[in-house]
Design a protein around this motif. Structure first.
Motif, PDB file in Angstrom:
ATOM      1  N   LEU A  73      86.484  69.090 -30.253  1.00  0.00           N
ATOM      2  CA  LEU A  73      87.294  67.907 -30.563  1.00  0.00           C
ATOM      3  C   LEU A  73      88.437  67.764 -29.562  1.00  0.00           C
ATOM      4  O   LEU A  73      88.689  66.663 -29.044  1.00  0.00           O
ATOM      5  N   GLY A  74      89.143  68.858 -29.291  1.00  0.00           N
ATOM      6  CA  GLY A  74      90.204  68.798 -28.297  1.00  0.00           C
ATOM      7  C   GLY A  74      89.679  68.378 -26.939  1.00  0.00           C
ATOM      8  O   GLY A  74      90.298  67.555 -26.245  1.00  0.00           O
ATOM      9  N   ALA A  75      88.531  68.910 -26.542  1.00  0.00           N
ATOM     10  CA  ALA A  75      87.935  68.566 -25.253  1.00  0.00           C
ATOM     11  C   ALA A  75      87.550  67.092 -25.195  1.00  0.00           C
ATOM     12  O   ALA A  75      87.759  66.417 -24.178  1.00  0.00           O
ATOM     13  N   LEU A  76      86.988  66.571 -26.275  1.00  0.00           N
ATOM     14  CA  LEU A  76      86.619  65.155 -26.320  1.00  0.00           C
ATOM     15  C   LEU A  76      87.847  64.260 -26.172  1.00  0.00           C
ATOM     16  O   LEU A  76      87.801  63.205 -25.532  1.00  0.00           O
ATOM     17  N   ARG A  77      88.948  64.698 -26.740  1.00  0.00           N
ATOM     18  CA  ARG A  77      90.165  63.882 -26.702  1.00  0.00           C
ATOM     19  C   ARG A  77      90.863  63.881 -25.345  1.00  0.00           C
ATOM     20  O   ARG A  77      91.788  63.112 -25.117  1.00  0.00           O
ATOM     21  N   THR A  78      90.404  64.730 -24.408  1.00  0.00           N
ATOM     22  CA  THR A  78      90.939  64.654 -23.049  1.00  0.00           C
ATOM     23  C   THR A  78      90.464  63.388 -22.353  1.00  0.00           C
ATOM     24  O   THR A  78      91.078  62.937 -21.387  1.00  0.00           O
TER      25      THR A  78
ATOM     26  N   VAL B 172      93.542  75.373 -28.972  1.00  0.00           N
ATOM     27  CA  VAL B 172      92.319  75.377 -29.787  1.00  0.00           C
ATOM     28  C   VAL B 172      91.060  75.646 -28.964  1.00  0.00           C
ATOM     29  O   VAL B 172      89.999  75.928 -29.524  1.00  0.00           O
ATOM     30  N   GLY B 173      91.152  75.545 -27.642  1.00  0.00           N
ATOM     31  CA  GLY B 173      89.955  75.765 -26.839  1.00  0.00           C
ATOM     32  C   GLY B 173      90.244  75.649 -25.358  1.00  0.00           C
ATOM     33  O   GLY B 173      91.401  75.479 -24.935  1.00  0.00           O
ATOM     34  N   ASP B 174      89.186  75.758 -24.573  1.00  0.00           N
ATOM     35  CA  ASP B 174      89.308  75.605 -23.129  1.00  0.00           C
ATOM     36  C   ASP B 174      88.101  74.856 -22.597  1.00  0.00           C
ATOM     37  O   ASP B 174      87.037  74.833 -23.228  1.00  0.00           O
TER      38      ASP B 174
ATOM     39  N   ILE C 133      94.607  70.448 -29.991  1.00  0.00           N
ATOM     40  CA  ILE C 133      93.637  69.639 -30.725  1.00  0.00           C
ATOM     41  C   ILE C 133      93.690  68.163 -30.335  1.00  0.00           C
ATOM     42  O   ILE C 133      92.761  67.402 -30.581  1.00  0.00           O
ATOM     43  N   HIS C 134      94.782  67.760 -29.685  1.00  0.00           N
ATOM     44  CA  HIS C 134      94.921  66.365 -29.256  1.00  0.00           C
ATOM     45  C   HIS C 134      94.430  66.157 -27.816  1.00  0.00           C
ATOM     46  O   HIS C 134      94.546  65.058 -27.281  1.00  0.00           O
ATOM     47  N   GLY C 135      93.901  67.207 -27.220  1.00  0.00           N
ATOM     48  CA  GLY C 135      93.390  67.095 -25.861  1.00  0.00           C
ATOM     49  C   GLY C 135      94.444  67.223 -24.785  1.00  0.00           C
ATOM     50  O   GLY C 135      94.187  66.959 -23.604  1.00  0.00           O
TER      51      GLY C 135
ATOM     52  N   LEU D 173      86.835  66.338 -38.683  1.00  0.00           N
ATOM     53  CA  LEU D 173      88.123  66.779 -38.161  1.00  0.00           C
ATOM     54  C   LEU D 173      88.883  65.639 -37.489  1.00  0.00           C
ATOM     55  O   LEU D 173      90.114  65.538 -37.609  1.00  0.00           O
ATOM     56  N   ASP D 174      88.159  64.795 -36.792  1.00  0.00           N
ATOM     57  CA  ASP D 174      88.801  63.661 -36.128  1.00  0.00           C
ATOM     58  C   ASP D 174      89.441  62.738 -37.161  1.00  0.00           C
ATOM     59  O   ASP D 174      90.581  62.290 -36.994  1.00  0.00           O
ATOM     60  N   GLU D 175      88.715  62.459 -38.227  1.00  0.00           N
ATOM     61  CA  GLU D 175      89.251  61.614 -39.291  1.00  0.00           C
ATOM     62  C   GLU D 175      90.465  62.264 -39.952  1.00  0.00           C
ATOM     63  O   GLU D 175      91.488  61.613 -40.191  1.00  0.00           O
ATOM     64  N   ALA D 176      90.349  63.566 -40.229  1.00  0.00           N
ATOM     65  CA  ALA D 176      91.427  64.267 -40.929  1.00  0.00           C
ATOM     66  C   ALA D 176      92.696  64.351 -40.073  1.00  0.00           C
ATOM     67  O   ALA D 176      93.803  64.118 -40.578  1.00  0.00           O
ATOM     68  N   THR D 177      92.553  64.666 -38.796  1.00  0.00           N
ATOM     69  CA  THR D 177      93.742  64.830 -37.954  1.00  0.00           C
ATOM     70  C   THR D 177      94.356  63.494 -37.589  1.00  0.00           C
ATOM     71  O   THR D 177      95.570  63.413 -37.355  1.00  0.00           O
ATOM     72  N   ARG D 178      93.578  62.459 -37.540  1.00  0.00           N
ATOM     73  CA  ARG D 178      94.142  61.129 -37.247  1.00  0.00           C
ATOM     74  C   ARG D 178      94.881  60.564 -38.457  1.00  0.00           C
ATOM     75  O   ARG D 178      95.821  59.801 -38.329  1.00  0.00           O
ATOM     76  N   SER D 179      94.425  60.971 -39.667  1.00  0.00           N
ATOM     77  CA  SER D 179      95.057  60.460 -40.868  1.00  0.00           C
ATOM     78  C   SER D 179      96.216  61.326 -41.351  1.00  0.00           C
ATOM     79  O   SER D 179      96.844  61.063 -42.349  1.00  0.00           O
ATOM     80  N   GLY D 180      96.460  62.429 -40.593  1.00  0.00           N
ATOM     81  CA  GLY D 180      97.615  63.268 -40.902  1.00  0.00           C
ATOM     82  C   GLY D 180      97.347  64.331 -41.939  1.00  0.00           C
ATOM     83  O   GLY D 180      98.274  64.982 -42.421  1.00  0.00           O
ATOM     84  N   GLU D 181      96.081  64.562 -42.298  1.00  0.00           N
ATOM     85  CA  GLU D 181      95.770  65.617 -43.250  1.00  0.00           C
ATOM     86  C   GLU D 181      96.007  66.980 -42.630  1.00  0.00           C
ATOM     87  O   GLU D 181      95.933  67.163 -41.420  1.00  0.00           O
ATOM     88  N   GLU D 182      96.267  67.956 -43.502  1.00  0.00           N
ATOM     89  CA  GLU D 182      96.375  69.336 -43.037  1.00  0.00           C
ATOM     90  C   GLU D 182      94.970  69.891 -42.880  1.00  0.00           C
ATOM     91  O   GLU D 182      94.172  69.859 -43.818  1.00  0.00           O
TER      92      GLU D 182
END
Length: 330
Positions: free
Chosen positions: A293-298, A241-243, A252-254, A317-326
């Motif tokens: 978001l991915g960078a923050l999660r590192t 998702v990024g660099d 996205i999970h860092g 996005l953080d809320e959605a991905t933590r709760s398992g939403e698509e």
């Protein structure tokens, strides 16, 4: 400044600007005092901005972004979040975010500090938003190699020089290309004494200025010819998702992403950044929310500088991905 501007015009614009911006006189009062029409005074004030005699900066009130900044700090364990007001124009947005970083540096830099400097437009914009001479003894060290296609504005050595000229101190170039063909060649360069010396100094930095990249066919890495649109598309399919600073590609999970693009950039990596007390990540573009978001999660970012829209999107996005939403990653 325009070479065609006469000295008399410069003096007049300076006098009018001083009366208006410093002494708080109205345009009508200035016109009467100088024997000019009010319309001409207005035109000369605008011209003073164009010629660089006047630099108008609008600082947002802390209350505007305080709540969202606190939420970012709470969610991601940040030391600070710097959130700029939204601008429709990309250059204005970049400048607004960079201005917050420049102010942060002005408050925190001290003699003897080392700043590790990354690559890119957002990092480069910081130097352009430092106003007034500081006269400090600071070392600005390249944390990544250079690239011919990046041009002067985005290359870390030129950014280091501009920062040193504004804050005071010295700059140190990393004499190596930013991108090499494979990991083996990168590792050979790491053994070069000149490269190793500069990177070791960057690792001892008090502050690191890094950009966060998005993985898209329009990214700087594609424009510079580092990677092809096909390579980028394949990386996205694999979850990239990024660099961070053009070096570590993340999901996205860092976590480090699995992609052939990994391990080819000469510079500091995530492990190096964890040892730097204040890692400042700068990203103004609205396309970068997922990458941020991915960078923050590192867990290595201490200070995030971004736009209000990005800040709200990151939290959603953080809320959605933590709760398992698509979530559609674009």
């Amino acid at each position: 400044m325009n070479d065609r501007v006469e000295t008399a015009d410069i003096d007049l614009m300076t006098e009018i600007a001083t009366l208006y911006y410093v002494q708080g006189e109205t345009q009508e009062v200035i016109a009467n005092r100088l024997g000019l029409s009010r319309i001409r005074v207005g035109r000369l004030l605008k011209r003073a901005q164009v010629e660089g005699i006047v630099d108008v900066r609008v600082r947002q009130h802390p209350a505007v972004s305080a709540e969202i900044e606190q939420e970012l700090k709470r969610r991601f364990g940040l030391k600070r979040a710097l959130v700029a007001l939204d601008h429709a124009d990309g250059d204005a947005q970049r400048s607004a975010v960079a201005s917050l970083v420049a102010d942060h540096l002005s408050r925190t830099l001290a003699d003897g500090h080392i700043v590790a400097v990354g690559m890119g437009r957002n990092v480069g914009a910081v130097a352009d938003n430092v106003f007034g001479e500081r006269g400090l003894d600071v070392s600005f060290v390249c944390a990544i190699g250079g690239s011919l296609r990046a041009g002067e504005y985005m290359n870390p050595d030129h950014i280091c020089r501009r920062l040193a000229s504004r804050f005071g101190g010295e700059s140190e170039t990393l004499y190596a290309p930013a991108l090499v063909q494979n990991t083996d060649l990168r590792d050979v360069l790491y053994e070069n004494p000149t490269v190793r010396q500069t990177l070791d100094r960057a690792r001892r930095a008090d502050i690191a200025l890094i950009g966060v990249g998005d993985v898209s066919e329009n990214s700087n890495m594609v424009r510079m010819g580092w990677f092809t649109p096909q390579e980028i598309a394949e990386a996205r399919l694999s979850g990239t998702v990024g660099d961070m600073m053009g070096y570590d590609f993340i999901d996205i999970h860092g976590r480090p992403s699995v992609t052939p693009m990994q391990g080819r950039v000469v510079g500091l990596n995530i492990q190096d950044l964890t040892r730097i007390p204040d890692v400042v990540a700068i990203a103004s573009e609205h396309t970068k929310a997922v990458g941020i978001l991915g960078a923050l999660r590192t867990g290595v970012i201490d200070t995030l500088a971004t736009s209000a829209t990005n800040a709200h999107t990151i939290i959603r996005l953080d809320e959605a991905t933590r709760s398992g939403e698509e979530v559609e990653l674009g």
